[in-house]
Scaffold this motif. Structure first.
Motif, mmCIF file in Angstrom:
data_model
loop_
_atom_site.group_PDB
_atom_site.id
_atom_site.type_symbol
_atom_site.label_atom_id
_atom_site.label_comp_id
_atom_site.label_asym_id
_atom_site.label_seq_id
_atom_site.Cartn_x
_atom_site.Cartn_y
_atom_site.Cartn_z
ATOM 1 N N VAL A 82 0.855 -1.187 0.000
ATOM 2 C CA VAL A 82 0.000 0.000 0.000
ATOM 3 C C VAL A 82 0.892 1.238 0.000
ATOM 4 O O VAL A 82 0.688 2.164 -0.783
ATOM 5 N N SER A 83 1.892 1.232 0.881
ATOM 6 C CA SER A 83 2.814 2.345 0.978
ATOM 7 C C SER A 83 4.066 1.855 1.690
ATOM 8 O O SER A 83 3.984 1.382 2.831
ATOM 9 N N GLY A 84 5.204 1.939 1.065
ATOM 10 C CA GLY A 84 6.443 1.475 1.675
ATOM 11 C C GLY A 84 6.364 0.002 2.017
ATOM 12 O O GLY A 84 6.111 -0.838 1.154
ATOM 13 N N GLU A 85 6.588 -0.300 3.276
ATOM 14 C CA GLU A 85 6.524 -1.697 3.743
ATOM 15 C C GLU A 85 5.138 -2.096 4.258
ATOM 16 O O GLU A 85 4.952 -3.197 4.754
ATOM 17 N N ILE A 86 4.182 -1.206 4.179
ATOM 18 C CA ILE A 86 2.823 -1.489 4.661
ATOM 19 C C ILE A 86 2.048 -2.169 3.545
ATOM 20 O O ILE A 86 1.926 -1.650 2.435
ATOM 21 N N ASN A 87 1.488 -3.349 3.866
ATOM 22 C CA ASN A 87 0.712 -4.097 2.863
ATOM 23 C C ASN A 87 -0.769 -4.151 3.260
ATOM 24 O O ASN A 87 -1.161 -3.691 4.330
ATOM 25 N N VAL A 88 -1.572 -4.717 2.382
ATOM 26 C CA VAL A 88 -3.020 -4.795 2.603
ATOM 27 C C VAL A 88 -3.335 -5.571 3.884
ATOM 28 O O VAL A 88 -4.222 -5.186 4.650
ATOM 29 N N GLY A 89 -2.600 -6.644 4.158
ATOM 30 C CA GLY A 89 -2.824 -7.431 5.375
ATOM 31 C C GLY A 89 -2.629 -6.604 6.634
ATOM 32 O O GLY A 89 -3.410 -6.711 7.591
ATOM 33 N N THR A 90 -1.611 -5.772 6.645
ATOM 34 C CA THR A 90 -1.358 -4.899 7.800
ATOM 35 C C THR A 90 -2.497 -3.897 7.962
ATOM 36 O O THR A 90 -2.976 -3.665 9.079
ATOM 37 N N VAL A 91 -2.940 -3.325 6.854
ATOM 38 C CA VAL A 91 -4.048 -2.359 6.912
ATOM 39 C C VAL A 91 -5.313 -3.039 7.436
ATOM 40 O O VAL A 91 -5.997 -2.508 8.322
ATOM 41 N N PHE A 92 -5.624 -4.229 6.908
ATOM 42 C CA PHE A 92 -6.809 -4.951 7.382
ATOM 43 C C PHE A 92 -6.690 -5.296 8.862
ATOM 44 O O PHE A 92 -7.660 -5.214 9.611
ATOM 45 N N GLY A 93 -5.505 -5.703 9.301
ATOM 46 C CA GLY A 93 -5.285 -6.016 10.717
ATOM 47 C C GLY A 93 -5.516 -4.805 11.611
ATOM 48 O O GLY A 93 -6.160 -4.905 12.655
ATOM 49 N N LEU A 94 -4.982 -3.663 11.193
ATOM 50 C CA LEU A 94 -5.194 -2.435 11.966
ATOM 51 C C LEU A 94 -6.656 -2.005 11.938
ATOM 52 O O LEU A 94 -7.163 -1.464 12.924
ATOM 53 N N LEU A 95 -7.334 -2.248 10.821
ATOM 54 C CA LEU A 95 -8.755 -1.897 10.743
ATOM 55 C C LEU A 95 -9.609 -2.734 11.700
ATOM 56 O O LEU A 95 -10.688 -2.293 12.098
ATOM 57 N N GLN A 96 -9.121 -3.902 12.099
ATOM 58 C CA GLN A 96 -9.830 -4.692 13.108
ATOM 59 C C GLN A 96 -9.880 -3.911 14.427
ATOM 60 O O GLN A 96 -10.911 -3.872 15.092
ATOM 61 N N PHE A 97 -8.763 -3.288 14.783
ATOM 62 C CA PHE A 97 -8.734 -2.471 16.002
ATOM 63 C C PHE A 97 -9.639 -1.255 15.860
ATOM 64 O O PHE A 97 -10.374 -0.907 16.783
ATOM 65 N N VAL A 98 -9.581 -0.609 14.711
ATOM 66 C CA VAL A 98 -10.409 0.575 14.473
ATOM 67 C C VAL A 98 -11.889 0.214 14.572
ATOM 68 O O VAL A 98 -12.673 0.927 15.205
ATOM 69 N N SER A 99 -12.271 -0.905 13.960
ATOM 70 C CA SER A 99 -13.687 -1.301 14.002
ATOM 71 C C SER A 99 -14.118 -1.664 15.426
ATOM 72 O O SER A 99 -15.236 -1.347 15.838
ATOM 73 N N THR A 100 -13.245 -2.290 16.191
ATOM 74 C CA THR A 100 -13.575 -2.626 17.581
ATOM 75 C C THR A 100 -13.784 -1.359 18.411
ATOM 76 O O THR A 100 -14.763 -1.244 19.156
ATOM 77 N N ILE A 101 -12.894 -0.401 18.273
ATOM 78 C CA ILE A 101 -13.025 0.861 19.013
ATOM 79 C C ILE A 101 -14.290 1.601 18.584
ATOM 80 O O ILE A 101 -15.017 2.158 19.417
ATOM 81 N N THR A 102 -14.586 1.563 17.290
ATOM 82 C CA THR A 102 -15.805 2.205 16.782
ATOM 83 C C THR A 102 -17.050 1.564 17.382
ATOM 84 O O THR A 102 -17.983 2.264 17.786
ATOM 85 N N ILE A 103 -17.067 0.254 17.465
ATOM 86 C CA ILE A 103 -18.213 -0.452 18.050
ATOM 87 C C ILE A 103 -18.366 -0.073 19.525
ATOM 88 O O ILE A 103 -19.483 0.193 19.992
#
Length: 131
Positions: A82-103
């Protein structure tokens, strides 16, 4: 099982109260929980809670399963940069935390606006002092 009541001939004391689930009662006696559970107010509270919890839980479970299945079976997609060393899997993993906090924050707001006033009303009707 019904709540023990003060005999009608005795004078009410400062520890006596009246509530919608029965007549006069002594505050040292536990509330009639079966009567509270069968009240329309309690049924409304449970219905409101279920209408939030079940759909949000199902939605989060589906989102988590998409992440888990993509991680297990679509390595090429998940390792796209996605950017530099950040891949889609890392973004999806971090979005799990974001979605949990949002809930959590959404539930907190929902509870404060919809559930807590109903709980307060049930406590009031049952004569439960939350102080």
């Amino acid at each position: 099982m019904t709540r023990p009541m003060r005999p009608p001939s005795s004078a009410p004391s400062e520890r006596t109260a009246v509530h919608a689930f029965g007549d006069e009662y002594d505050e040292d006696v536990e509330p009639d929980f079966p009567a509270i559970q069968q009240s329309p107010e309690f049924a409304r509270l449970r219905r409101r809670l279920r209408l939030f919890v079940f759909p949000v839980s199902a939605l989060f479970f589906c989102w988590y399963m998409v992440f888990a299945l993509l991680s297990a079976y679509d390595h090429e997609f998940m390792k796209q940069k996605v950017s530099g060393e950040i891949n889609v899997g890392t973004v999806f993993g971090l979005l799990q935390f974001v979605s949990t906090i949002t809930i959590v924050l959404t539930y907190r707001h929902f509870a404060a606006k919809k559930l807590d006033p109903q709980v307060d009303r049930i406590h009031e009707l049952a004569g439960i002092d939350r102080r």
